[in-house]
Design a protein around this motif. Sequence first.
Motif, PDB file in Angstrom:
ATOM      1  N   ASP A  63       0.875  -1.173   0.000  1.00  0.00           N
ATOM      2  CA  ASP A  63       0.000   0.000   0.000  1.00  0.00           C
ATOM      3  C   ASP A  63       0.911   1.221   0.000  1.00  0.00           C
ATOM      4  O   ASP A  63       1.810   1.333   0.845  1.00  0.00           O
ATOM      5  CB  ASP A  63      -0.878   0.021   1.252  1.00  0.00           C
ATOM      6  N   ILE A  64       0.691   2.114  -0.954  1.00  0.00           N
ATOM      7  CA  ILE A  64       1.570   3.277  -1.118  1.00  0.00           C
ATOM      8  C   ILE A  64       0.786   4.529  -0.740  1.00  0.00           C
ATOM      9  O   ILE A  64      -0.252   4.821  -1.331  1.00  0.00           O
ATOM     10  CB  ILE A  64       2.081   3.363  -2.574  1.00  0.00           C
ATOM     11  N   LYS A  65       1.286   5.268   0.238  1.00  0.00           N
ATOM     12  CA  LYS A  65       0.602   6.468   0.717  1.00  0.00           C
ATOM     13  C   LYS A  65       0.910   7.651  -0.203  1.00  0.00           C
ATOM     14  O   LYS A  65       2.070   7.925  -0.493  1.00  0.00           O
ATOM     15  CB  LYS A  65       1.023   6.802   2.141  1.00  0.00           C
ATOM     16  N   ILE A  66      -0.136   8.342  -0.630  1.00  0.00           N
ATOM     17  CA  ILE A  66       0.036   9.550  -1.451  1.00  0.00           C
ATOM     18  C   ILE A  66       0.284  10.708  -0.495  1.00  0.00           C
ATOM     19  O   ILE A  66      -0.583  11.048   0.316  1.00  0.00           O
ATOM     20  CB  ILE A  66      -1.204   9.793  -2.332  1.00  0.00           C
ATOM     21  N   VAL A  67       1.475  11.297  -0.580  1.00  0.00           N
ATOM     22  CA  VAL A  67       1.904  12.288   0.413  1.00  0.00           C
ATOM     23  C   VAL A  67       1.819  13.731  -0.069  1.00  0.00           C
ATOM     24  O   VAL A  67       2.077  14.653   0.708  1.00  0.00           O
ATOM     25  CB  VAL A  67       3.330  11.983   0.927  1.00  0.00           C
TER      26      VAL A  67
END
Length: 123
Positions: A63-67
């Motif tokens: 899961d890749i967090k959009i920062v």
Amino acid sequence: MIDKNLDLLFKSIKPINRVKKIGIDSALNEILAENVMVEKNLPSFDNAALDGYAFNYSDKNSDIKIVGTIYTGDKNIYTLGKNEAYRIMTGAMMPKNSDTIVEFEKAIVKDDILKIDSSIKKK
């Protein structure tokens, strides 16, 4: 027979030693007299070729967090952490540690978490 005809053809070709200076707007169908070299790369940084999410391909199974978002013309330098991504616009500077962009249309996003479909390839 073919070789004889080619020899005859090549003997009849004469180089044109004629050069003229013209503006770029008149250069269609003209031939350059010498190579053209640029003095400066523009842009002088890696930039996004499309709108999407910039991430590191090695994080594709997480899961890749959009920062955040990087807009075209933004001169700040951004760096991705592990399992992070940025929304990025065409022409914007790529964040450090990123090597892939998934197009908005192909992105799977929920609650600012990006999931990478297995069909996405490293770009």
